[in-house]
Design a protein around this motif. Structure first.
Motif, PDB file in Angstrom:
ATOM      1  N   UNK A  74      57.519  19.871  37.912  1.00 38.90           N
ATOM      2  CA  UNK A  74      58.027  20.340  36.962  1.00 38.90           C
ATOM      3  C   UNK A  74      56.957  20.448  35.910  1.00 38.90           C
ATOM      4  N   UNK A  75      55.872  20.754  36.094  1.00 39.41           N
ATOM      5  CA  UNK A  75      54.851  21.815  35.871  1.00 39.41           C
ATOM      6  C   UNK A  75      54.229  22.533  35.570  1.00 39.41           C
ATOM      7  N   UNK A  76      54.495  22.432  36.969  1.00 36.75           N
ATOM      8  CA  UNK A  76      54.772  23.753  37.442  1.00 36.75           C
ATOM      9  C   UNK A  76      55.325  25.389  37.266  1.00 36.75           C
ATOM     10  N   UNK A  77      56.124  24.192  37.403  1.00 37.62           N
ATOM     11  CA  UNK A  77      57.030  25.546  36.410  1.00 37.62           C
ATOM     12  C   UNK A  77      57.268  24.798  34.792  1.00 37.62           C
ATOM     13  N   UNK A  78      56.909  24.755  33.917  1.00 39.47           N
ATOM     14  CA  UNK A  78      56.421  24.514  32.727  1.00 39.47           C
ATOM     15  C   UNK A  78      55.505  25.982  32.616  1.00 39.47           C
ATOM     16  N   UNK A  84      55.571  33.780  32.093  1.00 36.76           N
ATOM     17  CA  UNK A  84      56.489  34.567  32.503  1.00 36.76           C
ATOM     18  C   UNK A  84      56.359  35.056  30.661  1.00 36.76           C
ATOM     19  N   UNK A  85      56.283  33.929  29.465  1.00 39.75           N
ATOM     20  CA  UNK A  85      56.811  34.416  28.420  1.00 39.75           C
ATOM     21  C   UNK A  85      55.309  35.196  27.863  1.00 39.75           C
ATOM     22  N   UNK A  86      54.337  34.769  28.162  1.00 33.70           N
ATOM     23  CA  UNK A  86      52.791  35.499  27.307  1.00 33.70           C
ATOM     24  C   UNK A  86      53.169  36.992  28.100  1.00 33.70           C
ATOM     25  N   UNK A  87      53.470  36.644  29.480  1.00 36.81           N
ATOM     26  CA  UNK A  87      53.757  38.237  29.984  1.00 36.81           C
ATOM     27  C   UNK A  87      54.213  39.321  29.356  1.00 36.81           C
ATOM     28  N   UNK A  88      55.484  38.748  28.819  1.00 37.96           N
ATOM     29  CA  UNK A  88      56.509  39.522  28.408  1.00 37.96           C
ATOM     30  C   UNK A  88      55.935  40.039  27.002  1.00 37.96           C
ATOM     31  N   UNK A  89      55.497  39.837  26.492  1.00 38.63           N
ATOM     32  CA  UNK A  89      54.647  40.724  25.155  1.00 38.63           C
ATOM     33  C   UNK A  89      52.954  41.800  25.944  1.00 38.63           C
ATOM     34  N   UNK A  90      53.409  42.458  25.618  1.00 38.30           N
ATOM     35  CA  UNK A  90      52.631  43.680  25.722  1.00 38.30           C
ATOM     36  C   UNK A  90      51.405  43.825  25.516  1.00 38.30           C
ATOM     37  N   UNK A  91      51.560  43.278  24.125  1.00 41.95           N
ATOM     38  CA  UNK A  91      49.884  43.469  23.444  1.00 41.95           C
ATOM     39  C   UNK A  91      48.713  42.757  24.250  1.00 41.95           C
ATOM     40  N   UNK A  92      49.635  41.127  24.720  1.00 41.84           N
ATOM     41  CA  UNK A  92      48.267  39.826  24.861  1.00 41.84           C
ATOM     42  C   UNK A  92      48.652  40.151  26.562  1.00 41.84           C
ATOM     43  N   UNK A  93      49.234  41.030  27.334  1.00 37.67           N
ATOM     44  CA  UNK A  93      49.550  40.945  29.236  1.00 37.67           C
ATOM     45  C   UNK A  93      47.866  40.264  29.519  1.00 37.67           C
ATOM     46  N   UNK A  94      46.957  40.701  29.222  1.00 40.27           N
ATOM     47  CA  UNK A  94      45.680  40.456  30.374  1.00 40.27           C
ATOM     48  C   UNK A  94      45.431  38.974  29.654  1.00 40.27           C
ATOM     49  N   UNK A  95      45.627  38.767  28.644  1.00 41.57           N
ATOM     50  CA  UNK A  95      45.354  37.519  28.156  1.00 41.57           C
ATOM     51  C   UNK A  95      46.015  36.858  28.613  1.00 41.57           C
ATOM     52  N   UNK A  96      47.656  36.868  28.730  1.00 46.49           N
ATOM     53  CA  UNK A  96      48.729  36.167  29.476  1.00 46.49           C
ATOM     54  C   UNK A  96      48.470  36.097  30.371  1.00 46.49           C
ATOM     55  N   UNK A  97      48.240  36.698  31.192  1.00 46.86           N
ATOM     56  CA  UNK A  97      47.625  36.713  32.821  1.00 46.86           C
ATOM     57  C   UNK A  97      46.416  35.400  32.868  1.00 46.86           C
ATOM     58  N   UNK A  98      45.150  35.703  32.321  1.00 53.38           N
ATOM     59  CA  UNK A  98      44.566  34.730  32.700  1.00 53.38           C
ATOM     60  C   UNK A  98      44.741  33.094  31.820  1.00 53.38           C
ATOM     61  N   UNK A  99      45.438  33.571  31.043  1.00 52.35           N
ATOM     62  CA  UNK A  99      45.845  31.836  29.869  1.00 52.35           C
ATOM     63  C   UNK A  99      46.941  31.305  31.107  1.00 52.35           C
ATOM     64  N   UNK A 100      47.850  32.064  31.740  1.00 56.15           N
ATOM     65  CA  UNK A 100      49.028  31.470  32.993  1.00 56.15           C
ATOM     66  C   UNK A 100      48.036  30.935  34.318  1.00 56.15           C
ATOM     67  N   UNK A 101      47.073  31.859  34.735  1.00 53.54           N
ATOM     68  CA  UNK A 101      46.088  30.752  35.407  1.00 53.54           C
ATOM     69  C   UNK A 101      45.727  30.453  35.441  1.00 53.54           C
ATOM     70  N   UNK A 102      44.869  30.170  34.432  1.00 57.25           N
ATOM     71  CA  UNK A 102      44.272  28.736  34.126  1.00 57.25           C
ATOM     72  C   UNK A 102      45.464  27.753  33.767  1.00 57.25           C
ATOM     73  N   UNK A 107      47.314  22.956  36.634  1.00 57.64           N
ATOM     74  CA  UNK A 107      48.667  22.269  36.962  1.00 57.64           C
ATOM     75  C   UNK A 107      48.647  21.477  37.982  1.00 57.64           C
ATOM     76  N   UNK A 108      47.757  22.223  38.874  1.00 62.86           N
ATOM     77  CA  UNK A 108      48.539  22.190  40.211  1.00 62.86           C
ATOM     78  C   UNK A 108      46.990  21.145  41.026  1.00 62.86           C
ATOM     79  N   UNK A 109      45.981  21.274  40.077  1.00 60.76           N
ATOM     80  CA  UNK A 109      44.818  20.518  40.242  1.00 60.76           C
ATOM     81  C   UNK A 109      45.507  18.879  39.485  1.00 60.76           C
ATOM     82  N   UNK A 110      46.176  19.061  38.404  1.00 60.90           N
ATOM     83  CA  UNK A 110      46.619  17.748  38.850  1.00 60.90           C
ATOM     84  C   UNK A 110      47.618  17.042  39.173  1.00 60.90           C
ATOM     85  N   UNK A 111      48.029  17.822  39.221  1.00 62.07           N
ATOM     86  CA  UNK A 111      49.449  17.973  40.888  1.00 62.07           C
ATOM     87  C   UNK A 111      48.923  17.126  42.197  1.00 62.07           C
ATOM     88  N   UNK A 112      48.335  17.503  42.512  1.00 57.47           N
ATOM     89  CA  UNK A 112      47.566  17.391  43.812  1.00 57.47           C
ATOM     90  C   UNK A 112      46.684  15.969  42.773  1.00 57.47           C
TER      91      UNK A 112
END
Length: 194
Positions: A74-78, A84-102, A107-112
């Motif tokens: 559930x955390x990973x899906x969230x 996906x929402x962050x990536x859809x905004x073109x101006x902040x695409x790089x920032x979105x990728x960074x935040x998404x990865x983070x 979420x993966x660390x918490x799940x583990x």
């Protein structure tokens, strides 16, 4: 709160403590066979129930792990939705990728961590249940071994007593045979004089 097995073991110990000592002995006791058999029969019947109870605890490990996996998913899906929402905004695409990865990494660390904790808890419960079952069975084994030793000693004592009685009777019979032969000799001597 003690289990029924522990209560039965305490009853057996109390019963043994309440038994009278055998005549001329400070270590051998007289046991009512029916009472001790009833307590041992109940102990045998209750042992599988206790083990089943601890197996259910161990089986809950799977439910804990499944719940942890569901939370992690559930955390990973969230996190992916937020990505996906962050990536859809073109101006902040790089920032979105960074935040998404983070977010995905967190979420993966918490799940583990949840999975590791659930696994450790389940293993601790399993080990505790097995240790408890082993302790109960070891205690029962000790009581049964003590009972066997006691009965073996009593039977050996009985056999030794019977052997002693047998030897006394044989000796007495031999002693009785000797006078009969000598009496006949005396009679024959008296008969020859007449």
């Amino acid at each position: 709160m003690s289990s029924r097995i522990e209560q039965i073991i305490e009853e057996i110990e109390e019963y043994i403590d309440s038994c009278k000592f055998q005549a001329l002995s400070t270590s051998k006791i007289i046991v009512n066979k029916e009472q001790i058999d009833e307590l041992l029969r109940e102990l045998r019947m209750k042992t599988p129930d206790e083990i089943k109870r601890y197996q259910k605890i161990i089986e809950n490990k799977d439910a804990i792990l499944a719940d942890a996996q569901a939370k992690a998913q559930s955390m990973i899906e969230e996190a992916q939705i937020q990505t996906n929402e962050l990536v859809s905004e073109h101006e902040i695409m790089q920032q979105a990728y960074a935040q998404a990865n983070e977010i995905v990494m967190t979420a993966t660390e918490q799940a583990q961590e949840i999975l590791d904790n659930a696994t450790n808890d389940a293993n601790d419960i399993r080990i505790g249940a097995m240790q408890y079952a082993n302790d109960v069975l070891a205690n029962a084994e000790g009581i049964i071994a003590h009972s066997l030793d006691t009965y073996t000693t009593k039977y050996e004592s009985l056999i030794n007593s019977l052997r002693e009685c047998y030897e006394v009777v044989r000796t007495n019979r031999r002693e009785l045979e000797v006078p009969e032969k000598s009496d006949r000799g005396i009679e024959s001597e008296f008969g020859s004089e007449e």
